[in-house]
Design a protein around this motif. Sequence first.
Motif, PDB file in Angstrom:
ATOM      1  N   GLU B 151       1.082  -1.278   0.095  1.00  0.00           N
ATOM      2  CA  GLU B 151       0.139  -0.161   0.257  1.00  0.00           C
ATOM      3  C   GLU B 151       0.619   1.172   0.144  1.00  0.00           C
ATOM      4  O   GLU B 151       1.983   0.925   1.354  1.00  0.00           O
ATOM      5  CB  GLU B 151      -0.997  -0.266   0.736  1.00  0.00           C
ATOM      6  CG  GLU B 151      -2.082   1.573   2.111  1.00  0.00           C
ATOM      7  CD  GLU B 151      -2.610   1.083   2.437  1.00  0.00           C
ATOM      8  OE1 GLU B 151      -2.700  -0.195   3.612  1.00  0.00           O
ATOM      9  OE2 GLU B 151      -3.256   1.771   2.684  1.00  0.00           O
ATOM     10  N   LEU B 152       0.463   1.661  -0.632  1.00  0.00           N
ATOM     11  CA  LEU B 152       1.074   2.914  -1.099  1.00  0.00           C
ATOM     12  C   LEU B 152       1.510   4.026   0.285  1.00  0.00           C
ATOM     13  O   LEU B 152       0.210   4.046   0.315  1.00  0.00           O
ATOM     14  CB  LEU B 152       1.243   4.372  -1.941  1.00  0.00           C
ATOM     15  CG  LEU B 152       2.370   3.861  -3.465  1.00  0.00           C
ATOM     16  CD1 LEU B 152       2.368   4.891  -4.409  1.00  0.00           C
ATOM     17  CD2 LEU B 152       3.154   2.444  -3.038  1.00  0.00           C
ATOM     18  N   VAL B 153       2.437   5.185   0.614  1.00  0.00           N
ATOM     19  CA  VAL B 153       1.916   5.706   1.824  1.00  0.00           C
ATOM     20  C   VAL B 153       2.679   7.417   1.399  1.00  0.00           C
ATOM     21  O   VAL B 153       2.244   8.324   2.048  1.00  0.00           O
ATOM     22  CB  VAL B 153       2.944   5.353   3.135  1.00  0.00           C
ATOM     23  CG1 VAL B 153       1.836   5.968   4.618  1.00  0.00           C
ATOM     24  CG2 VAL B 153       1.994   3.761   3.338  1.00  0.00           C
ATOM     25  N   HIS B 154       3.802   7.080   0.393  1.00  0.00           N
ATOM     26  CA  HIS B 154       4.497   8.662   0.354  1.00  0.00           C
ATOM     27  C   HIS B 154       4.956   8.871  -0.427  1.00  0.00           C
ATOM     28  O   HIS B 154       5.657   7.617  -0.812  1.00  0.00           O
ATOM     29  CB  HIS B 154       4.971   9.157   1.513  1.00  0.00           C
ATOM     30  CG  HIS B 154       6.206  10.092   1.803  1.00  0.00           C
ATOM     31  ND1 HIS B 154       5.620  11.206   2.179  1.00  0.00           N
ATOM     32  CD2 HIS B 154       7.141   9.787   1.440  1.00  0.00           C
ATOM     33  CE1 HIS B 154       6.388  12.093   1.727  1.00  0.00           C
ATOM     34  NE2 HIS B 154       7.432  11.994   1.567  1.00  0.00           N
ATOM     35  N   ASN B 254      -6.545   9.924   0.714  1.00  0.00           N
ATOM     36  CA  ASN B 254      -6.191   8.686   0.784  1.00  0.00           C
ATOM     37  C   ASN B 254      -5.270   8.738   2.006  1.00  0.00           C
ATOM     38  O   ASN B 254      -5.324   7.270   2.767  1.00  0.00           O
ATOM     39  CB  ASN B 254      -6.654   7.846  -0.218  1.00  0.00           C
ATOM     40  CG  ASN B 254      -7.780   7.205  -0.757  1.00  0.00           C
ATOM     41  OD1 ASN B 254      -8.488   7.778  -0.188  1.00  0.00           O
ATOM     42  ND2 ASN B 254      -8.103   7.062  -1.719  1.00  0.00           N
ATOM     43  N   GLY B 255      -4.719   9.617   2.449  1.00  0.00           N
ATOM     44  CA  GLY B 255      -4.496   9.404   3.751  1.00  0.00           C
ATOM     45  C   GLY B 255      -2.723   9.782   3.715  1.00  0.00           C
ATOM     46  O   GLY B 255      -1.863   9.879   4.028  1.00  0.00           O
ATOM     47  N   GLU B 256      -2.402   9.503   2.150  1.00  0.00           N
ATOM     48  CA  GLU B 256      -0.911   9.292   1.711  1.00  0.00           C
ATOM     49  C   GLU B 256      -0.906  10.980   1.820  1.00  0.00           C
ATOM     50  O   GLU B 256      -1.169  11.807   1.532  1.00  0.00           O
ATOM     51  CB  GLU B 256      -0.680   9.469   0.716  1.00  0.00           C
ATOM     52  CG  GLU B 256      -0.775   8.020   0.006  1.00  0.00           C
ATOM     53  CD  GLU B 256      -2.552   7.740  -0.480  1.00  0.00           C
ATOM     54  OE1 GLU B 256      -3.510   8.474  -0.867  1.00  0.00           O
ATOM     55  OE2 GLU B 256      -3.541   6.455  -0.787  1.00  0.00           O
ATOM     56  N   THR B 257       0.791  11.367   2.072  1.00  0.00           N
ATOM     57  CA  THR B 257       1.180  12.641   1.767  1.00  0.00           C
ATOM     58  C   THR B 257       2.481  12.460   0.500  1.00  0.00           C
ATOM     59  O   THR B 257       2.977  11.833   0.033  1.00  0.00           O
ATOM     60  CB  THR B 257       2.116  12.865   2.778  1.00  0.00           C
ATOM     61  OG1 THR B 257       3.238  11.822   3.375  1.00  0.00           O
ATOM     62  CG2 THR B 257       1.454  13.280   4.066  1.00  0.00           C
ATOM     63  N   ARG B 277       6.724   4.983  -1.690  1.00  0.00           N
ATOM     64  CA  ARG B 277       7.107   4.578  -0.159  1.00  0.00           C
ATOM     65  C   ARG B 277       6.364   3.335   0.114  1.00  0.00           C
ATOM     66  O   ARG B 277       4.464   4.021   0.493  1.00  0.00           O
ATOM     67  CB  ARG B 277       7.590   4.879   1.370  1.00  0.00           C
ATOM     68  CG  ARG B 277       8.269   5.847   0.898  1.00  0.00           C
ATOM     69  CD  ARG B 277      10.410   5.764   1.116  1.00  0.00           C
ATOM     70  NE  ARG B 277       9.792   4.313   2.564  1.00  0.00           N
ATOM     71  CZ  ARG B 277      10.508   5.622   3.829  1.00  0.00           C
ATOM     72  NH1 ARG B 277      11.052   6.458   3.606  1.00  0.00           N
ATOM     73  NH2 ARG B 277      10.784   4.152   4.414  1.00  0.00           N
ATOM     74  N   GLY B 278       5.675   2.283   0.536  1.00  0.00           N
ATOM     75  CA  GLY B 278       4.684   1.684   0.096  1.00  0.00           C
ATOM     76  C   GLY B 278       4.617   0.981   2.026  1.00  0.00           C
ATOM     77  O   GLY B 278       6.141   0.380   2.136  1.00  0.00           O
ATOM     78  N   THR B 279       4.177   0.576   2.137  1.00  0.00           N
ATOM     79  CA  THR B 279       3.624  -1.222   3.269  1.00  0.00           C
ATOM     80  C   THR B 279       5.234  -2.054   2.787  1.00  0.00           C
ATOM     81  O   THR B 279       5.596  -2.557   3.837  1.00  0.00           O
ATOM     82  CB  THR B 279       2.597  -1.392   3.676  1.00  0.00           C
ATOM     83  OG1 THR B 279       2.293  -2.215   2.062  1.00  0.00           O
ATOM     84  CG2 THR B 279       1.259  -1.079   4.401  1.00  0.00           C
ATOM     85  N   LYS B 280       5.637  -2.070   1.500  1.00  0.00           N
ATOM     86  CA  LYS B 280       6.796  -3.626   1.201  1.00  0.00           C
ATOM     87  C   LYS B 280       7.430  -2.894   1.068  1.00  0.00           C
ATOM     88  O   LYS B 280       8.376  -4.135   0.534  1.00  0.00           O
ATOM     89  CB  LYS B 280       5.978  -4.302   0.730  1.00  0.00           C
ATOM     90  CG  LYS B 280       4.849  -5.504   1.196  1.00  0.00           C
ATOM     91  CD  LYS B 280       3.952  -6.159  -0.246  1.00  0.00           C
ATOM     92  CE  LYS B 280       2.962  -6.962   0.462  1.00  0.00           C
ATOM     93  NZ  LYS B 280       2.295  -7.383  -1.073  1.00  0.00           N
ATOM     94  N   GLY B 281       8.192  -1.856   0.734  1.00  0.00           N
ATOM     95  CA  GLY B 281       9.214  -1.369   0.139  1.00  0.00           C
ATOM     96  C   GLY B 281       9.780   0.278  -0.558  1.00  0.00           C
ATOM     97  O   GLY B 281       8.845   0.907  -0.079  1.00  0.00           O
ATOM     98  N   VAL B 282      10.022   0.330  -0.598  1.00  0.00           N
ATOM     99  CA  VAL B 282      10.794   1.965  -1.154  1.00  0.00           C
ATOM    100  C   VAL B 282      11.893   1.456  -2.636  1.00  0.00           C
ATOM    101  O   VAL B 282      12.540   1.124  -3.132  1.00  0.00           O
ATOM    102  CB  VAL B 282      11.375   2.628  -0.054  1.00  0.00           C
ATOM    103  CG1 VAL B 282      12.966   1.870   0.650  1.00  0.00           C
ATOM    104  CG2 VAL B 282      12.440   3.656   0.183  1.00  0.00           C
ATOM    105  N   GLU B 293      10.773  -5.950   0.763  1.00  0.00           N
ATOM    106  CA  GLU B 293      10.616  -6.409   2.572  1.00  0.00           C
ATOM    107  C   GLU B 293      10.637  -8.280   1.981  1.00  0.00           C
ATOM    108  O   GLU B 293       9.963  -8.606   0.596  1.00  0.00           O
ATOM    109  CB  GLU B 293       9.395  -6.293   2.790  1.00  0.00           C
ATOM    110  CG  GLU B 293      10.071  -6.988   4.785  1.00  0.00           C
ATOM    111  CD  GLU B 293       9.131  -6.479   6.218  1.00  0.00           C
ATOM    112  OE1 GLU B 293       9.046  -6.294   6.708  1.00  0.00           O
ATOM    113  OE2 GLU B 293       8.398  -5.921   5.330  1.00  0.00           O
TER     114      GLU B 293
END
Lengths: 407, 407
Positions: B151-154, B254-257, B277-282, B293
Amino acid sequence: MQLSENGRLLNVGVIGLGGRGRGQLKLISGMQDVKVLAVCDVYEDRMKQGMEIAQGAIGTQDYHDILNMPEIEAIFIFTDWNSHIRIAIEAMKAGKEVAMEVGGANSVDECFDMVAVAEETGKKCMLLENCCYNDTELTLLNMIRKGVFGELVHCQGAYAHDLRDEIGMGDVKRHYRQQNFLHRNGELYPTHELGPIATYLNLGRGNRMLSLCSMASKARGLHAWLKENRADTDLANAQVNEGDIVTTMISCANGETILLSHDCTLPRPYSRGGVVRGTKGVWMEDNHSIHIEGKTPQKEGDWSHSWESDKEWLKEYRHPLWDAYEEFGNRGGHGGMDYLVLRAFVESVQNHTEAPIDVYDTAMLMAITPLTEQSVAMGGAPVPIPDFTHGQWIHARKQKGEGTYAL
Amino acid sequence: MQLSENGRLLNVGVIGLGGRGRGQLKLISGMQDVKVLAVCDVYEDRMKQGMEIAQGAIGTQDYHDILNMPEIEAIFIFTDWNSHIRIAIEAMKAGKEVAMEVGGANSVDECFDMVAVAEETGKKCMLLENCCYNDTELTLLNMIRKGVFGELVHCQGAYAHDLRDEIGMGDVKRHYRQQNFLHRNGELYPTHELGPIATYLNLGRGNRMLSLCSMASKARGLHAWLKENRADTDLANAQVNEGDIVTTMISCANGETILLSHDCTLPRPYSRGGVVRGTKGVWMEDNHSIHIEGKTPQKEGDWSHSWESDKEWLKEYRHPLWDAYEEFGNRGGHGGMDYLVLRAFVESVQNHTEAPIDVYDTAMLMAITPLTEQSVAMGGAPVPIPDFTHGQWIHARKQKGEGTYAL
């Protein structure tokens, strides 16, 4: 420059004996001119481990016992983040010189209280920001002061450290990070990068931070980790408040900007994300590279300016403290910086000289945390950064502290 | 997937023949299924240069002449930043399909006007954001959609391009950047990085940008350059408003920056500063590295997670459009992305299909510039980002456009 451990004997107490505290205790106990008279932890097993490290030291589970020992001149605080300032204030009131492990403050008010007590008692209250004494950061400071980058315009730093494991197991391993990450949302750990940047930009010595804006991404990384690794506990469904990436922009009185990133709950390699930008060049940690106008050779085929490895530059401008340290022999602790920051405190107490990171620096650095929590909560609204020096920051000066460990 | 230039013949006009306009004109003129009927520039010499490139085309110094030609179906705008939207609006009103070179808007209002006119006329208004079609960016989009990063975060991006020379000589070379840098202070050129990020984060297709905060550093680089290189002119003492580094934080529904950096007036190598940046990698552009990961091998001696080169990953996940493009034969223009974005527009007009970057995307991307100017002027205060889609953004969908060039 030559390092030594032949100052006047300093009697100290050490409070907080988790992993970090025990590591630092080893370094302190090993110093020829320091005697650890007492160690303290709320947990009995940790207290006993501390007593094994500091042979001959008294053990207690109540730090007040240490504050009440008149023969102790200085104390080191390695407890959880949230108790640093409270203990520091009590210690100064009890007449002790204080050194304190890093971590953000709980509130701006407690930072003001800490400064007021330091002024009233005349005691030191030094943040043990080891990264200020790291090889690369000290060398960069040297380069900056020698004008390699021209006029500084912008600096960046990060605490980019995948700590899902440590945080996620915090309840089992008695680590305070877990509660902070579950409940707070802000730049929880700014000082490893901001401490060195403060020296680069002369914060508190002719410059200061004026305001900041912070934004937090959603919190997904830790939650996913807990779902997978702590499925049998309530933590699997716990609400995580701390956003995975918290970004902070800071504006300074002299017009520079600082960018910080707090980044502990997604998979990634460690980095302090250092970037230095000036009118003559740029240094970047993540690619170990530098570009200095007119000096960095242009690579064939590069249509833009070229990078070059920072290796030779860091060698050429190496800070004299690090040459002296290598000659003295590596004492360990994150490659040496732990030892150096501890010595900086010890010798400033022994010699009755100014601490290179004084209570104003300590308050300034620690206050960033609650200020970012406020800004995040207000959608990134700018928050004023207080002046803990009562206007004394406008006096430009070359360094803080004296002699070998001056910054 | 196979590329071709055998659509129905499209008659076009090209407005703006500076360096960029002429480069794009070469690509457009070279297409088998496109005929350039007219070219325009306010400067006679540039107009003539354009006529030499597009053999047989009429030349004019007044773009209204082109808008008045009924046989022209589509126009390309390569003028200065500040006139893009004005000309686009007039062109749509004149019944033309519009493609427009990148650049920020002057105001949010003109973005709303542009959207309203596109809706009224039913004409396309596509931002030619070439970086959306770059090899690396398309490949990352492919990786993201296949879940490589979780899941993408940033996301981060930059326009980090030392343009002191171009800006400083702007008055001599008739380049519009100079006046923009002297007078404005904000994220003047956000779309090269934000365009691709918009595809990564599904902006306008189930997600959107909600607010931003911007901060500008002091302006020193361009001033120093002018002092040194234009000492004989008034520019040596001109006031420069544009800060050297303008940082922008954006929060998404959706909360990403998103973090943007505008960085054009200090010495440095070029970069678009990409970070995913996501929950599984960069993935990080500046060190050409990735960490996924559980997949990236741990290097011996690394106490933290390891980086690995992104090379093999980018090869494995290469976007099919780029394989097709290589087979078709490189047509040039920033390594191919210029050609691809031009074809994306041409074929969507030929086939009467949705443009992969529609007027809502165009307005959303261009509006960032005036919004950041407002935030900078208010010390980083959060500024709401308007919804140009009138609520249609909440409908999640897989792509925009159809077929080969869909994004």
